[in-house]
Design a protein around this motif. Sequence first.
Motif, PDB file in Angstrom:
ATOM      1  N   UNK A  18       0.824  -1.207   0.000  1.00 44.11           N
ATOM      2  CA  UNK A  18       0.000   0.000   0.000  1.00 44.11           C
ATOM      3  C   UNK A  18       0.862   1.263   0.000  1.00 44.11           C
ATOM      4  N   UNK A  19       1.921   1.261   0.796  1.00 44.37           N
ATOM      5  CA  UNK A  19       2.818   2.424   0.841  1.00 44.37           C
ATOM      6  C   UNK A  19       3.545   2.624  -0.478  1.00 44.37           C
ATOM      7  N   UNK A  20       3.981   1.532  -1.100  1.00 43.93           N
ATOM      8  CA  UNK A  20       4.648   1.639  -2.403  1.00 43.93           C
ATOM      9  C   UNK A  20       3.698   2.160  -3.472  1.00 43.93           C
ATOM     10  N   UNK A  24       4.160   5.682  -5.431  1.00 44.58           N
ATOM     11  CA  UNK A  24       4.256   5.771  -6.887  1.00 44.58           C
ATOM     12  C   UNK A  24       3.165   6.678  -7.454  1.00 44.58           C
ATOM     13  N   UNK A  25       1.971   6.668  -6.842  1.00 41.70           N
ATOM     14  CA  UNK A  25       0.892   7.559  -7.281  1.00 41.70           C
ATOM     15  C   UNK A  25       1.271   9.014  -7.032  1.00 41.70           C
ATOM     16  N   UNK A  26       1.850   9.280  -5.858  1.00 40.06           N
ATOM     17  CA  UNK A  26       2.289  10.643  -5.539  1.00 40.06           C
ATOM     18  C   UNK A  26       3.354  11.097  -6.519  1.00 40.06           C
ATOM     19  N   UNK A  31       4.969  14.425 -11.091  1.00 34.72           N
ATOM     20  CA  UNK A  31       5.588  14.532 -12.420  1.00 34.72           C
ATOM     21  C   UNK A  31       4.620  15.160 -13.409  1.00 34.72           C
ATOM     22  N   UNK A  32       3.335  14.786 -13.332  1.00 34.25           N
ATOM     23  CA  UNK A  32       2.333  15.373 -14.219  1.00 34.25           C
ATOM     24  C   UNK A  32       2.145  16.864 -13.941  1.00 34.25           C
ATOM     25  N   UNK A 117      -0.838  13.313   0.083  1.00 40.15           N
ATOM     26  CA  UNK A 117       0.314  13.622   0.913  1.00 40.15           C
ATOM     27  C   UNK A 117      -0.045  13.983   2.341  1.00 40.15           C
ATOM     28  N   UNK A 118      -1.149  14.660   2.528  1.00 39.80           N
ATOM     29  CA  UNK A 118      -1.432  15.196   3.857  1.00 39.80           C
ATOM     30  C   UNK A 118      -2.655  14.587   4.513  1.00 39.80           C
TER      31      UNK A 118
END
Length: 152
Positions: A18-20, A24-26, A31-32, A117-118
């Motif tokens: 889940x953390x990975x 990767x989504x963040x 990047x987008x 993130x938050x």
Amino acid sequence: FFSFFLLSGRRMADLTEELLEKGSTIEKLAEEVLTSERLVIDSDLRRNQNREALRAMQKKGIKPTQKVWMFGNDFFIRMHAAEATAILNEHQKSLDGEINATRDAMKVKMKQLAQLQTDGEMLGQMQSFALKASKDRTAIGIFERPYGPAGL
């Protein structure tokens, strides 16, 4: 005596996965956002160059029937000033639309990024990104002085 398999009812492998996935989504969203920001900057640069070209033709007093050189993609072309002005104005409108669409998409991605993130802490602060510019011409009159320029 080590309990690697259970962490508040979940397996450690599930938590790591889940953390990975979240990381990767963040990273993908960040990047987008950076790519969108670069696209806005490049489009704004082209818009300013078009504005400078339009202003230069106006300032030099070029008549619509006069021929001007115009650079397009990889070649120069000579055309009437009226055609060049029409092409530049059309390009300005498309660049404005592209910039606004990119900014709107970037706001959505920034909101998603803040949520990831938050866990919702900054969402109140992110509401300022949801503001839209007023396109109503009556609002422009608010800033005009009723008695002319200051000091008169």
